[in-house]
Enzyme design. Sequence first.
Site, PDB file in Angstrom:
ATOM      1  N   ARG A 100      93.818  38.676  91.531  1.00  0.00           N
ATOM      2  CA  ARG A 100      94.776  39.801  91.922  1.00  0.00           C
ATOM      3  C   ARG A 100      96.152  39.076  91.898  1.00  0.00           C
ATOM      4  O   ARG A 100      96.447  38.484  92.679  1.00  0.00           O
ATOM      5  CB  ARG A 100      94.469  40.269  93.412  1.00  0.00           C
ATOM      6  CG  ARG A 100      92.707  40.848  93.122  1.00  0.00           C
ATOM      7  CD  ARG A 100      92.594  41.658  94.435  1.00  0.00           C
ATOM      8  NE  ARG A 100      91.165  42.315  94.362  1.00  0.00           N
ATOM      9  CZ  ARG A 100      90.632  43.291  94.883  1.00  0.00           C
ATOM     10  NH1 ARG A 100      91.477  43.760  95.957  1.00  0.00           N
ATOM     11  NH2 ARG A 100      89.627  43.570  94.615  1.00  0.00           N
TER      12      ARG A 100
ATOM     13  N   GLU B 184      98.833  39.966  93.371  1.00  0.00           N
ATOM     14  CA  GLU B 184      99.196  40.735  94.623  1.00  0.00           C
ATOM     15  C   GLU B 184     100.765  40.176  94.554  1.00  0.00           C
ATOM     16  O   GLU B 184     101.169  38.995  94.323  1.00  0.00           O
ATOM     17  CB  GLU B 184      98.606  40.064  95.782  1.00  0.00           C
ATOM     18  CG  GLU B 184      97.158  40.198  96.191  1.00  0.00           C
ATOM     19  CD  GLU B 184      96.734  41.473  96.514  1.00  0.00           C
ATOM     20  OE1 GLU B 184      97.738  42.351  96.724  1.00  0.00           O
ATOM     21  OE2 GLU B 184      95.697  41.837  96.553  1.00  0.00           O
TER      22      GLU B 184
ATOM     23  N   ARG C  84      97.299  36.406 104.578  1.00  0.00           N
ATOM     24  CA  ARG C  84      95.848  36.873 104.409  1.00  0.00           C
ATOM     25  C   ARG C  84      95.697  37.278 103.170  1.00  0.00           C
ATOM     26  O   ARG C  84      94.593  38.098 102.756  1.00  0.00           O
ATOM     27  CB  ARG C  84      95.268  37.900 105.200  1.00  0.00           C
ATOM     28  CG  ARG C  84      96.521  39.339 105.326  1.00  0.00           C
ATOM     29  CD  ARG C  84      96.145  40.175 106.703  1.00  0.00           C
ATOM     30  NE  ARG C  84      97.111  41.378 106.647  1.00  0.00           N
ATOM     31  CZ  ARG C  84      96.930  42.409 106.305  1.00  0.00           C
ATOM     32  NH1 ARG C  84      95.740  42.841 105.806  1.00  0.00           N
ATOM     33  NH2 ARG C  84      97.598  43.168 106.172  1.00  0.00           N
ATOM     34  N   HIS C  85      96.491  37.234 101.936  1.00  0.00           N
ATOM     35  CA  HIS C  85      96.292  37.404 100.708  1.00  0.00           C
ATOM     36  C   HIS C  85      96.320  36.165  99.825  1.00  0.00           C
ATOM     37  O   HIS C  85      97.203  35.221  99.827  1.00  0.00           O
ATOM     38  CB  HIS C  85      97.610  38.451 100.118  1.00  0.00           C
ATOM     39  CG  HIS C  85      97.478  39.806 100.742  1.00  0.00           C
ATOM     40  ND1 HIS C  85      98.133  40.217 101.872  1.00  0.00           N
ATOM     41  CD2 HIS C  85      96.440  40.769 100.213  1.00  0.00           C
ATOM     42  CE1 HIS C  85      97.748  41.429 101.955  1.00  0.00           C
ATOM     43  NE2 HIS C  85      96.646  41.819 101.043  1.00  0.00           N
TER      44      HIS C  85
ATOM     45  N   GLU D 291      91.264  43.827 107.829  1.00  0.00           N
ATOM     46  CA  GLU D 291      90.142  44.458 106.937  1.00  0.00           C
ATOM     47  C   GLU D 291      89.582  43.367 106.018  1.00  0.00           C
ATOM     48  O   GLU D 291      89.973  42.340 105.782  1.00  0.00           O
ATOM     49  CB  GLU D 291      90.832  45.438 105.796  1.00  0.00           C
ATOM     50  CG  GLU D 291      89.799  45.819 104.662  1.00  0.00           C
ATOM     51  CD  GLU D 291      90.377  46.350 103.708  1.00  0.00           C
ATOM     52  OE1 GLU D 291      91.240  46.982 103.574  1.00  0.00           O
ATOM     53  OE2 GLU D 291      89.716  45.903 102.427  1.00  0.00           O
TER      54      GLU D 291
ATOM     55  N   SER E 238      85.460  46.422 101.859  1.00  0.00           N
ATOM     56  CA  SER E 238      85.673  47.952 101.235  1.00  0.00           C
ATOM     57  C   SER E 238      84.362  48.260 100.746  1.00  0.00           C
ATOM     58  O   SER E 238      83.654  47.216 100.084  1.00  0.00           O
ATOM     59  CB  SER E 238      86.690  47.939 100.530  1.00  0.00           C
ATOM     60  OG  SER E 238      88.108  48.052 101.007  1.00  0.00           O
TER      61      SER E 238
ATOM     62  N   ARG F 175      88.517  35.774 103.964  1.00  0.00           N
ATOM     63  CA  ARG F 175      89.000  36.497 105.242  1.00  0.00           C
ATOM     64  C   ARG F 175      87.836  36.319 106.245  1.00  0.00           C
ATOM     65  O   ARG F 175      88.093  36.358 107.584  1.00  0.00           O
ATOM     66  CB  ARG F 175      89.228  37.965 104.999  1.00  0.00           C
ATOM     67  CG  ARG F 175      90.447  38.016 104.259  1.00  0.00           C
ATOM     68  CD  ARG F 175      90.923  39.431 104.335  1.00  0.00           C
ATOM     69  NE  ARG F 175      91.949  39.644 103.372  1.00  0.00           N
ATOM     70  CZ  ARG F 175      92.752  40.754 103.143  1.00  0.00           C
ATOM     71  NH1 ARG F 175      92.100  41.987 103.755  1.00  0.00           N
ATOM     72  NH2 ARG F 175      93.839  40.897 102.850  1.00  0.00           N
TER      73      ARG F 175
HETATM   74  P1  AMO Z   1      88.959  45.570  97.991  1.00  0.00           P
HETATM   75  O1  AMO Z   1      89.789  45.669  96.999  1.00  0.00           O
HETATM   76  O2  AMO Z   1      89.115  46.287  99.348  1.00  0.00           O
HETATM   77  O3  AMO Z   1      87.503  46.364  97.324  1.00  0.00           O
HETATM   78  O4  AMO Z   1      88.302  44.217  98.195  1.00  0.00           O
HETATM   79  C1  AMO Z   1      87.303  44.035  98.941  1.00  0.00           C
HETATM   80  C2  AMO Z   1      87.803  42.750 100.089  1.00  0.00           C
HETATM   81  O5  AMO Z   1      88.126  41.542  99.550  1.00  0.00           O
HETATM   82  C3  AMO Z   1      88.992  40.930 100.243  1.00  0.00           C
HETATM   83  N1  AMO Z   1      90.264  40.825  99.171  1.00  0.00           N
HETATM   84  C4  AMO Z   1      90.964  39.859  99.409  1.00  0.00           C
HETATM   85  N2  AMO Z   1      91.167  38.652  99.973  1.00  0.00           N
HETATM   86  C5  AMO Z   1      92.117  37.841  99.922  1.00  0.00           C
HETATM   87  N3  AMO Z   1      93.260  37.825  98.903  1.00  0.00           N
HETATM   88  C6  AMO Z   1      93.172  39.022  98.389  1.00  0.00           C
HETATM   89  N4  AMO Z   1      94.193  39.131  97.560  1.00  0.00           N
HETATM   90  C7  AMO Z   1      92.120  39.942  98.421  1.00  0.00           C
HETATM   91  N5  AMO Z   1      91.811  41.323  97.977  1.00  0.00           N
HETATM   92  C8  AMO Z   1      90.713  41.710  98.314  1.00  0.00           C
HETATM   93  C9  AMO Z   1      89.236  41.699 101.356  1.00  0.00           C
HETATM   94  C10 AMO Z   1      88.942  43.163 101.032  1.00  0.00           C
HETATM   95  O6  AMO Z   1      88.338  43.703 102.221  1.00  0.00           O
HETATM   96  N6  AMO Z   1      85.437  46.748  94.398  1.00  0.00           N
HETATM   97  C11 AMO Z   1      85.854  47.157  95.954  1.00  0.00           C
HETATM   98  C12 AMO Z   1      84.569  46.793  96.853  1.00  0.00           C
HETATM   99  C13 AMO Z   1      83.433  47.831  96.661  1.00  0.00           C
HETATM  100  O7  AMO Z   1      83.709  48.999  96.769  1.00  0.00           O
HETATM  101  O8  AMO Z   1      82.253  47.171  96.438  1.00  0.00           O
HETATM  102  C14 AMO Z   1      87.178  45.992  96.364  1.00  0.00           C
HETATM  103  O9  AMO Z   1      87.306  45.229  95.414  1.00  0.00           O
HETATM  104  O10 AMO Z   1      88.653  41.082 102.354  1.00  0.00           O
END
Ligand code: AMO
Length: 434
Positions: A211, A213, A219-220, A357, A360, A408
């Site tokens: 990602r 980001e 936490r990212h 979080e 999701s 996380r």
């Molecule tokens: P979402 O985008 O909320 O959902 O991602 C799910 C979980 O992945 C982790 N996460 C991350 N951890 C660290 N760095 C990041 N940049 C990052 N992005 C996400 C988080 C987050 O809660 N497709 C949906 C899931 C689904 O509906 O099955 C999805 O990707 O813990």
Amino acid sequence: MDERTYTAEAEPGDDVTVKGWVHEIRDLGGIAFIIVRDTSGKIQVKFEKDEMDDDLVDTGLGVHRESVVGVTGRVEEEGRAPTGVEIVPESVEVIAEADPELPLDPSGKVDAELPTRLDNRTLDLRKPDVKAIFEIRAEVLRSVREAFREVGCTEINTPKIVATGTEGGTELFPITYFGREAFMNQSPQLFKQLMVGSGLERVFEIGPIFRAEEHNTPRHLNEATSIDFESAFFDHTQAMDVCEHVVKAAYEGVAENCQAQLEALDLEDEFEVPDGEFPRLSYEEAIEKVNATGELDEPLVFGDDLSTEAEHALGQAVGEHYFITDWPSEIKPFYIKDHDDQPELSTGFDMMHPSMELVSGGQREHRYDNLVEGFEQQGLDPEAFEYYTKMFRYGMPPHAGWGLGGERLVMTMLGLDNIREAVLFPRDRQRLSP
Ligand code: AMO
Ligand code: ATP
């Protein structure tokens, strides 16, 4: 296979060869010691200068700290030695010398900043507390895999180079794929959904997500490990049940198999496996609860996403893992199904640790016409996703699933301040190597 003796297994009376790193050199004059460290622990090696061969003493005491040595000798009981035994050496072999200057001190006596630690992970993971994080991470992944198998999942692997994104257009890393535009995958979302309509029905994947980001936060990550679940004939509540089962299994595995690692991290007293069911709050209840804390400058209204401040206020009020259900449809992605009787509410849910979080998920839109309409509403071109949507014309069962951030999970489980501590070689805005 391995003819050396691990330091933890050396018993008085044994003739051994241990191999490891020179952790410490203590020269007291007539007597001197080196402490040799291997993956199992440490052992003292004694040099009595007047009684031992000069070459042996010179070799043993001439090495720099963190050099790799092999020590052959007899193990003796010694009450004053740190582990109650020591080796009286017959020979010492210097296997790989270390420079006298080290970029960080693996004995842990001198603290290093996180960037220095990340630049020198090899040395950093010689520290028992840092090594423990990655042993626990491995146990988390092992337990999670086992928990998925218990509920009848098949492990899958899906492509990481893809033609389209799913989690919002701005966070994709573009790459060139034989002259065509392609991206690093942000989520296995569409692929795992395609597999619930296959003969597999219930699947999981543990793999990298990418990602772009913008945030540089604790936490990212730009490359994270996603633990994904998807099952045919499940609704969102059944998906939440599996989520709870899997997260608890991770904690249980660590409690059962990582006591030494928890001790290395000083967590043996505070580590707790979550018990009882995770509370399930609706989105409306959640925003009411946040507003009641009075912590926010402006109260939340229906349709708002939860800010970091709101997540913290709510987490403090709830005080344990919990779900937020029934999110407004407009802030959940196109693949999440809305409630039939209340289309402004979705079946989307998040699972939260009090500090952030973790997950999701939701029930998915499996009806072809509604799915295509959802794409259009979100401003996405359904034709670009034809490889996905067309399978919904050939018998796609109702289904639900979720994605859990692996780092996380480890971070919140161990109370780490920065998510980078849960990754060997993190990728963030500044960091592309090592
Ligand atoms: P979402 O985008 O909320 O959902 O991602 C799910 C979980 O992945 C982790 N996460 C991350 N951890 C660290 N760095 C990041 N940049 C990052 N992005 C996400 C988080 C987050 O809660 N497709 C949906 C899931 C689904 O509906 O099955 C999805 O990707 O813990
Ligand atoms: P010994 O007679 O036991 O070999 P020493 O008193 O003759 O010991 P010193 O050079 O005076 O030898 O010891 C210096 C320090 O090292 C002392 O504080 C002693 O307690 C400690 N020491 C000696 N041998 C050991 C050992 N095998 N393990 C740990 N500490 C030791």
